[in-house]
Design a protein around this motif. Structure first.
Motif, PDB file in Angstrom:
ATOM      1  N   THR A  32       0.843  -1.195   0.000  1.00 10.50           N
ATOM      2  CA  THR A  32       0.000   0.000   0.000  1.00 10.50           C
ATOM      3  C   THR A  32       0.880   1.246   0.000  1.00 10.50           C
ATOM      4  OG1 THR A  32      -0.174   0.291   2.416  1.00 10.50           O
ATOM      5  CG2 THR A  32      -1.699  -1.269   1.372  1.00 10.50           C
ATOM      6  N   GLY A  33       0.307   2.354  -0.489  1.00 13.67           N
ATOM      7  CA  GLY A  33       1.113   3.570  -0.620  1.00 13.67           C
ATOM      8  C   GLY A  33       2.207   3.385  -1.647  1.00 13.67           C
ATOM      9  N   ALA A  34       1.899   2.666  -2.727  1.00 12.07           N
ATOM     10  CA  ALA A  34       2.934   2.226  -3.669  1.00 12.07           C
ATOM     11  C   ALA A  34       3.494   3.337  -4.544  1.00 12.07           C
ATOM     12  CB  ALA A  34       2.391   1.106  -4.551  1.00 12.07           C
ATOM     13  N   THR A  35       2.898   4.532  -4.518  1.00 14.22           N
ATOM     14  CA  THR A  35       3.477   5.635  -5.280  1.00 14.22           C
ATOM     15  C   THR A  35       4.327   6.557  -4.407  1.00 14.22           C
ATOM     16  OG1 THR A  35       1.466   6.966  -5.015  1.00 14.22           O
ATOM     17  CG2 THR A  35       1.642   5.625  -7.022  1.00 14.22           C
ATOM     18  N   ILE A  38       8.801   5.106  -0.139  1.00 13.08           N
ATOM     19  CA  ILE A  38       9.059   3.776   0.420  1.00 13.08           C
ATOM     20  C   ILE A  38       8.285   2.720  -0.358  1.00 13.08           C
ATOM     21  CG2 ILE A  38       8.740   2.306   2.447  1.00 13.08           C
ATOM     22  CD1 ILE A  38       9.348   4.742   4.179  1.00 13.08           C
ATOM     23  N   GLY A  39       7.025   2.988  -0.666  1.00 18.32           N
ATOM     24  CA  GLY A  39       6.216   2.019  -1.376  1.00 18.32           C
ATOM     25  C   GLY A  39       6.776   1.677  -2.742  1.00 18.32           C
ATOM     26  N   LYS A  40       7.135   2.693  -3.514  1.00 16.62           N
ATOM     27  CA  LYS A  40       7.618   2.411  -4.870  1.00 16.62           C
ATOM     28  C   LYS A  40       8.971   1.705  -4.853  1.00 16.62           C
ATOM     29  CE  LYS A  40       9.800   6.900  -5.974  1.00 16.62           C
ATOM     30  NZ  LYS A  40       9.692   8.115  -6.816  1.00 16.62           N
ATOM     31  N   MET A  41       9.818   2.030  -3.861  1.00  9.90           N
ATOM     32  CA  MET A  41      11.103   1.342  -3.779  1.00  9.90           C
ATOM     33  C   MET A  41      10.923  -0.121  -3.354  1.00  9.90           C
ATOM     34  SD  MET A  41      13.580   3.206  -4.867  1.00  9.90           S
ATOM     35  CE  MET A  41      15.084   2.531  -4.150  1.00  9.90           C
ATOM     36  N   CYS A  42       9.903  -0.399  -2.541  1.00  7.58           N
ATOM     37  CA  CYS A  42       9.580  -1.793  -2.218  1.00  7.58           C
ATOM     38  C   CYS A  42       9.184  -2.534  -3.489  1.00  7.58           C
ATOM     39  CB  CYS A  42       8.435  -1.852  -1.206  1.00  7.58           C
ATOM     40  SG  CYS A  42       8.892  -1.485   0.497  1.00  7.58           S
ATOM     41  N   VAL A  43       8.348  -1.889  -4.314  1.00 11.20           N
ATOM     42  CA  VAL A  43       7.901  -2.514  -5.559  1.00 11.20           C
ATOM     43  C   VAL A  43       9.080  -2.745  -6.495  1.00 11.20           C
ATOM     44  CG1 VAL A  43       6.479  -2.223  -7.628  1.00 11.20           C
ATOM     45  CG2 VAL A  43       5.573  -1.565  -5.381  1.00 11.20           C
ATOM     46  N   PHE A  44       9.914  -1.708  -6.685  1.00  8.73           N
ATOM     47  CA  PHE A  44      11.087  -1.849  -7.553  1.00  8.73           C
ATOM     48  C   PHE A  44      11.977  -2.996  -7.090  1.00  8.73           C
ATOM     49  CE2 PHE A  44      10.873   2.904  -8.730  1.00  8.73           C
ATOM     50  CZ  PHE A  44      10.227   2.626  -9.928  1.00  8.73           C
ATOM     51  N   PHE A  73       5.875   3.481 -12.763  1.00  8.09           N
ATOM     52  CA  PHE A  73       6.298   2.110 -13.060  1.00  8.09           C
ATOM     53  C   PHE A  73       6.247   1.799 -14.559  1.00  8.09           C
ATOM     54  CE2 PHE A  73       4.450   1.953  -8.712  1.00  8.09           C
ATOM     55  CZ  PHE A  73       5.599   1.625  -8.018  1.00  8.09           C
ATOM     56  N   ALA A  74       6.415   2.832 -15.365  1.00 10.50           N
ATOM     57  CA  ALA A  74       6.312   2.661 -16.820  1.00 10.50           C
ATOM     58  C   ALA A  74       7.289   1.617 -17.344  1.00 10.50           C
ATOM     59  CB  ALA A  74       6.544   4.002 -17.522  1.00 10.50           C
ATOM     60  N   ALA A 212      17.439   8.738  -2.801  1.00  7.57           N
ATOM     61  CA  ALA A 212      17.159   8.860  -4.224  1.00  7.57           C
ATOM     62  C   ALA A 212      15.733   8.414  -4.522  1.00  7.57           C
ATOM     63  CB  ALA A 212      18.144   8.012  -5.023  1.00  7.57           C
ATOM     64  N   GLY A 213      15.113   9.115  -5.478  1.00  8.08           N
ATOM     65  CA  GLY A 213      13.776   8.732  -5.904  1.00  8.08           C
ATOM     66  C   GLY A 213      12.655   9.513  -5.265  1.00  8.08           C
ATOM     67  N   ILE A 214      12.963  10.526  -4.453  1.00 11.98           N
ATOM     68  CA  ILE A 214      11.892  11.312  -3.847  1.00 11.98           C
ATOM     69  C   ILE A 214      11.123  12.069  -4.928  1.00 11.98           C
ATOM     70  CG2 ILE A 214      13.145  11.607  -1.673  1.00 11.98           C
ATOM     71  CD1 ILE A 214      13.624  14.533  -2.516  1.00 11.98           C
ATOM     72  N   ALA A 215       9.869  12.379  -4.643  1.00 11.91           N
ATOM     73  CA  ALA A 215       9.035  13.109  -5.596  1.00 11.91           C
ATOM     74  C   ALA A 215       9.569  14.528  -5.792  1.00 11.91           C
ATOM     75  CB  ALA A 215       7.594  13.158  -5.087  1.00 11.91           C
ATOM     76  N   LYS A 216       9.337  15.068  -6.977  1.00 15.27           N
ATOM     77  CA  LYS A 216       9.834  16.409  -7.274  1.00 15.27           C
ATOM     78  C   LYS A 216       9.204  17.466  -6.376  1.00 15.27           C
ATOM     79  CE  LYS A 216      11.204  15.705 -12.085  1.00 15.27           C
ATOM     80  NZ  LYS A 216      11.082  16.172 -13.491  1.00 15.27           N
ATOM     81  N   ASP A 217       7.973  17.207  -5.905  1.00 13.23           N
ATOM     82  CA  ASP A 217       7.293  18.181  -5.052  1.00 13.23           C
ATOM     83  C   ASP A 217       7.484  17.886  -3.568  1.00 13.23           C
ATOM     84  OD1 ASP A 217       5.805  15.893  -4.927  1.00 13.23           O
ATOM     85  OD2 ASP A 217       3.868  16.852  -5.299  1.00 13.23           O
TER      86      ASP A 217
END
Length: 353
Positions: A32-35, A38-44, A73-74, A212-217
């Motif tokens: 959850t919170g995959a975007t 932490i969430g997206k790095m877990c997915v990667f 995740f393109a 690394a990988g934090i959102a631009k905003d």
């Protein structure tokens, strides 16, 4: 992924020895919170581990914004990744099944914690209840709830280190406590589900995590510091910067979370922090200035009369002890200088894009 630093971090994660990757063979892992970071790095990391170890796993990325998720995740479009477009405030649909769960969806912006405290509390408690019921229904092999160092509150000044059995003071009538009290109650829910319904849930009390990988905003303090140095602007502090914590680099945090998923004890909490990174906000700002080549940035102070409007957490000193998770074989690799450098390298790459 175009971010070379993120790619390196993912490889660092899947090479750690403290995660039993074979446990995920043929399994479905929900995140959850995959975007979020932490969430997206877990997915990667899970998708990269699938390729390296031939695990034939599947990742269910729980998201609210499918368009945003597809953009993130393109490059990962394959049979191993599926999006579950939902709000964690709603029960998980009955047709969704998983073997493992990393529950990381949460309010993270300090301003929202003071402007929308009710939503902050309900996201924590109701969202966690729904995920625990999901874990119970699926008879999951393991679940990790992502908590926070803020559950400790303000510790006595004489407290040298903070272990999982220690708790400090939180004023429940302070609006900013919506986050810390919500996390505390969610932890209590985890322990209750572990005891009453035998849900194999573990709690990761994360130190502030960045990399690394934090959102631009992203607007949390580490991002502000990095952005100021990259743009050759002064770092401006609106407090004296006395608040002091331990931190954790993103790849180290993900390795810790996955270690708990495969090895942690049911119903228990673990500090996930690099004890060597302990420093004040002011010291962190000075590190960002010092590690940047040809930096023209300086540290300046502009302290308003009412700093509460910024939603800052109470000033405190919190030196987390991570000995407990270390017994599972986890150890952090990145020190504070590395963390600052890698964050700025990643942000600079993304600015070019």
């Amino acid at each position: 992924m175009c971010d070379t630093v993120v790619n390196e971090d993912v490889q660092n994660i899947i090479n750690v020895d403290s995660v039993d990757w074979k446990q995920f063979h043929g399994k479905t892992i929900a995140v959850t919170g995959a975007t979020g970071l932490i969430g997206k790095m877990c997915v990667f990391a899970l998708l990269a581990a699938d390729k390296k170890y031939n695990l034939n796993l599947k990742v269910l990325a729980f998201v609210r914004n499918e368009k945003k998720a597809k953009a993130i995740f393109a490059g990962e479009a394959n049979d191993q990744l599926a999006f579950v477009v939902t709000d964690i405030l709603e029960p998980v649909p009955q047709n969704i099944i998983a073997d493992y769960l990393i529950h990381g969806a949460s309010v993270t912006a300090s301003r929202m914690m003071v402007e929308q405290p009710v939503e902050t509390i309900m996201t924590a408690i109701q969202g966690t209840r729904n995920m625990l019921q999901f874990a119970e229904r699926c008879k999951m092999e393991s679940m990790v709830y992502l908590s926070s160092m803020e559950v400790y509150g303000i510790m006595p000044k004489e407290q040298v280190e903070v272990k999982e059995t220690d708790l400090g003071y939180i004023n429940p009538l302070e609006i900013r406590s919506s986050y810390s009290e919500g996390k505390r109650m969610s932890e209590c829910l985890c322990a209750a589900f572990a005891s009453e319904y035998n849900v194999n849930v573990k709690i990761a009390r994360l130190a502030q995590t960045f990399g690394a990988g934090i959102a631009k905003d992203e607007n949390r303090v580490f991002a502000q510091f990095a952005r100021s140095v990259i743009e050759k602007k002064d770092i401006v502090l609106h407090t004296r910067g006395e608040k002091a914590n331990c931190y954790c680099y993103i790849s180290d945090a993900i390795a810790g979370i996955l270690t708990l998923l495969t090895h942690g004890n049911k119903g228990e909490a673990y500090n996930v922090a690099n004890m060597d990174t302990f420093c004040s906000i002011r010291e962190m700002a000075e590190i960002f200035v010092s590690v940047s080549e040809n930096s023209t940035s300086k540290l300046v102070f502009d302290i308003p009369e009412d700093s509460n409007k910024y939603g800052y957490a109470p000033s405190s000193v919190l030196r987390l002890n991570s000995d407990k998770i270390s017994t599972l074989g986890w150890k952090p690799l990145m020190n504070m200088n590395d963390m600052a450098k890698r964050l700025m390298q990643s942000m600079a790459q993304n600015e070019v894009e």
